[in-house]
Design a protein around this motif. Structure first.
Motif: not given
Lengths: 476, 249
Positions: A427, A431, A460-461
């Motif tokens: 994650r 970026r 994100k989750q």
């Protein structure tokens, strides 16, 4: 012993050759049109056969049985064929087979041969061997003739000139048959081929064929075809030589009942082949008066020795797996670098050559499984592809970057904490590549993916985080 | 019924909304769900790329974790196919009779999501509302390995407001094939181009399937081409209800 499968050892890797083929829009049109037509024809005649599954199972059983007792069936064939007046030769590899055949032709003082239905001779590269010995080979199967005159390579195991359309074939005929004019209709082309070939059938004294089946019980050889050119090639010459891979053996004449139903339906979408030629040794006063069979190993016993992939030898060369394959559909046959193309080629070629020079072939499949479903003798091609991939990796022939990536993934997937850490790391790592929630460029090995596809950013989750949050909320 | 989720590694990481949709659908039907946080991956990527040795510990992990579970739901047909098609052979090759017994006992308890609904729970109408034109990509593993043909269609047929349009050559592979799409990126792209062509010919808004792997592949092209169509896992459609569509991106 040196095993050779055509010129596959010199062929470029599949992804490289495939890229070239993908750029040839005419080739792709031709391949897609032709495979669509054959596939739909096959579908019709398969669906109308109520006992299709039983036939497939029977064929699978017969072939499994033969492979368990191959040596004794080969000897049975040898003795039956010899008794009927044939001569049986044993060839360990391509060179030996070519030598035997060249010697036979030479012993008759002949400078030309006519050939039909022998892919195996492409495997052994018989034509160059004959030419080197001053013997001119003439292909007489229409498609093989187109390939030979076009100085081309076969691209399909049943329809070798499938990659050519009518206009291209006309061009080849005009040039190579030295014709002043030639019409555009299929009849015009077949008429030209007929005139060209008929003269050879009547003149040339030695014929060379392949075999669809060799029957142990009777010592007979069977060739099926659609044109009748085979029938002429098998009956008109004085001397006939059949080059037969040892896997072509079936135990009894009766077993043909199974295979002669499966083969035409799977190969050309016909209920029965227009010409089924079966002959046993020599018959005085009728047909060739001298008959030779060359039984060829050329790596087949290596396949037989591998319990996980020996099913490969069950293949009856119908081409159904090529016609259904979504990869073959895009690339055509030449990309496989071997006379044996498509899914079956991707497992036959690497195994015959003991994986040398063809490590990219087992990966030339998306594992969609359509080939296994279409195979009339139920060869589990995807399973064998996986077995061969494992062999490639086991030999250390996989790319280093891939090896590192997959080993790292294996490490990350081995435990909960590691996996969650990897998710978090990914994650963060993504970026710099993410713009508006989308990744449109990836480096290195993954560049091919983003060449034509976007990738959505990792949310994100994760699911597990959502679940944990929900659990926590429900408890409080 | 108590149902244990194996959400799969890539759904967990990349498509959490599919997992949430599965939870929503099954809970609405009155079932109790369970998610073991120790779960990772079935081993498919390694096994299919030639790293069978590396896939083995992942199978062991799965067997260990779900040993005493009654029913397992997996919203990915290719992962279920990995288990059904290869775990028995992997167990046999391990030479460990205990592992073989474990595989034999576990496999009948493993269900792909639509299989679970239609066959095991005997549900076709989950009460969903989704007023959109949808087409179904029948993924390779779902039809050739799991023989799911008809099940996703039944479920979609009962969704109110949904128009299901036929996809030409829906059984043709989209060209993903896991690492195939990387190792043979050009051929994969050509296969994908044909799939997209067929998809766009349907004029549907949504392409659905029971595998997010294929959908990720297909959506990658649809998005790049700004084609005006997007993909959704079938579970997300089934989780859509009138007012408040929680599971759309």
């Amino acid at each position: 012993m040196s095993v050779r499968v055509g010129r596959a050892a010199e062929a470029p890797k599949f992804p490289v050759a495939a890229k070239r083929a993908l750029g040839d829009t005419q080739l792709r049109q031709n391949v897609q049109n032709a495979t669509d037509i054959i596939r739909n024809k096959c579908k019709r005649v398969v669906e109308e056969t109520p006992d299709w599954e039983q036939l497939r199972n029977a064929a699978h059983e017969i072939k499994s049985h033969v492979m368990r007792h191959l040596a004794s069936y080969l000897e049975e064939f040898e003795s039956a064929c010899t008794k009927a007046g044939g001569h049986v030769h044993w060839a360990q590899d391509a060179d030996e087979a070519n030598r035997i055949i060249v010697d036979i032709v030479r012993s008759h003082g002949q400078k030309e041969v006519i050939k039909v239905k022998t892919m195996t001779s492409d495997e052994t590269q018989l034509n160059p061997a004959l030419e080197a010995a001053g013997i001119a080979p003439h292909e007489t199967d229409l498609a093989d003739m187109i390939v030979q005159l076009g100085e081309d390579k076969p691209s399909h195991i049943v329809v070798p000139a499938l990659h050519r359309n009518r206009a291209e074939i006309r061009q080849i005929f005009l040039k190579k048959m030295k014709l002043a004019e030639l019409g555009f209709q299929p009849q015009d082309l077949t008429e030209a081929a007929r005139r060209y070939l008929r003269e050879k059938f009547l003149r040339v004294k030695v014929g060379i064929s392949g075999a669809n089946f060799a029957i142990a019980e009777t010592g007979s050889v069977c060739v099926v075809e659609s044109e009748g050119n085979g029938r002429m090639c098998l009956t008109l010459p004085e001397v006939l030589i059949s080059l037969v891979g040892i896997e072509k053996i079936i135990p009894t004449f009766r077993d043909l009942e199974v295979f002669l139903q499966l083969l035409p339906r799977s190969a050309t979408g016909e209920r029965m082949n227009p010409y089924n030629s079966i002959w046993t040794g020599v018959t005085p006063g009728s047909g060739p008066q001298e008959f030779h069979v060359v039984l060829l190993d050329n790596g087949r016993t290596n396949i037989l020795a591998d319990a996980q992939s020996k099913e490969t030898l069950h293949c009856i060369r119908c081409g159904a797996c090529l016609n259904i394959c979504p990869v073959y559909r895009q690339t055509g046959g030449h990309a496989y670098g071997s006379i044996y193309s498509g899914p079956i080629g991707a497992i036959v070629t690497p195994q015959l050559q003991s994986m040398e020079h063809s490590q990219s072939l087992p990966y030339a499949s998306s594992l969609c499984g359509a080939c296994y479903e279409a195979c009339p003798v139920k060869i589990n091609i995807p399973e064998i592809l996986l077995h061969l991939r494992d062999k490639v990796v086991g030999k250390g022939d996989d790319p280093v970057v891939e090896r590192v990536a997959l080993k790292a993934a294996a490490f990350a997937l081995a435990g909960r904490r590691r996996f969650e850490a990897a998710q978090a790391l990914a994650r963060i790592g993504q970026r710099p590549l993410v713009h508006d929630g989308v990744i449109s460029w990836l480096p290195g090995l993954l560049r091919g993916w983003t060449a034509v596809r976007d990738l959505f950013a990792i949310p994100k989750q994760s699911f597990r985080q959502w679940w944990a949050e929900r659990e926590k909320a429900s408890k409080s | 019924m108590k149902i244990s989720l194996f959400i799969t590694c890539y759904n967990d990481t990349l498509f959490p909304e599919t997992g949430r949709a599965v939870v929503s659908v099954l809970e609405c039907l009155g079932h109790t769900l369970d998610f073991h946080p120790g779960q990772t991956c079935c081993g498919q990527m390694h096994y299919n790329t030639g790293y069978q040795k590396e896939a083995l510990p992942l199978m062991h992990r799965f067997l260990e974790m779900y040993r005493d579970v009654e029913t397992i739901c997996i919203p990915s047909s290719s992962c279920v196919a990995m288990m059904r098609d290869h775990y028995p052979k992997m167990a046999e090759q391990s030479g460990n009779p205990e592992i073989q017994t474990q595989v034999k006992s576990l496999l009948p308890r493993v269900h792909e999501f639509t299989e679970l609904l239609v066959d095991k729970l005997q549900v076709e109408d989950v009460g969903a509302f989704f007023p959109h034109k949808v087409t179904l990509h029948t993924s390779c593993h779902s039809i050739r390995s799991l023989h799911l043909s008809g099940k996703p269609e039944k479920l979609l047929g009962k969704v109110r407001g949904l128009t299901l349009v036929d996809l030409p050559d829906s059984d043709h592979c989209c060209g993903f094939g896991g690492t195939f799409s990387i190792k043979n990126a050009d051929v994969s792209a050509a296969m994908l181009a044909e799939k997209v062509q067929h998809l766009l010919s349907t004029r549907a808004e949504i392409c659905t399937a029971v595998d997010n792997s294929c959908l990720m592949h297909i959506n990658g092209a649809l998005h790049r081409q700004r084609a005006g169509m997007r993909t959704m896992h079938l579970a997300e459609i089934l989780a859509s209800v009138e007012r408040g569509n929680d599971h759309e991106r």
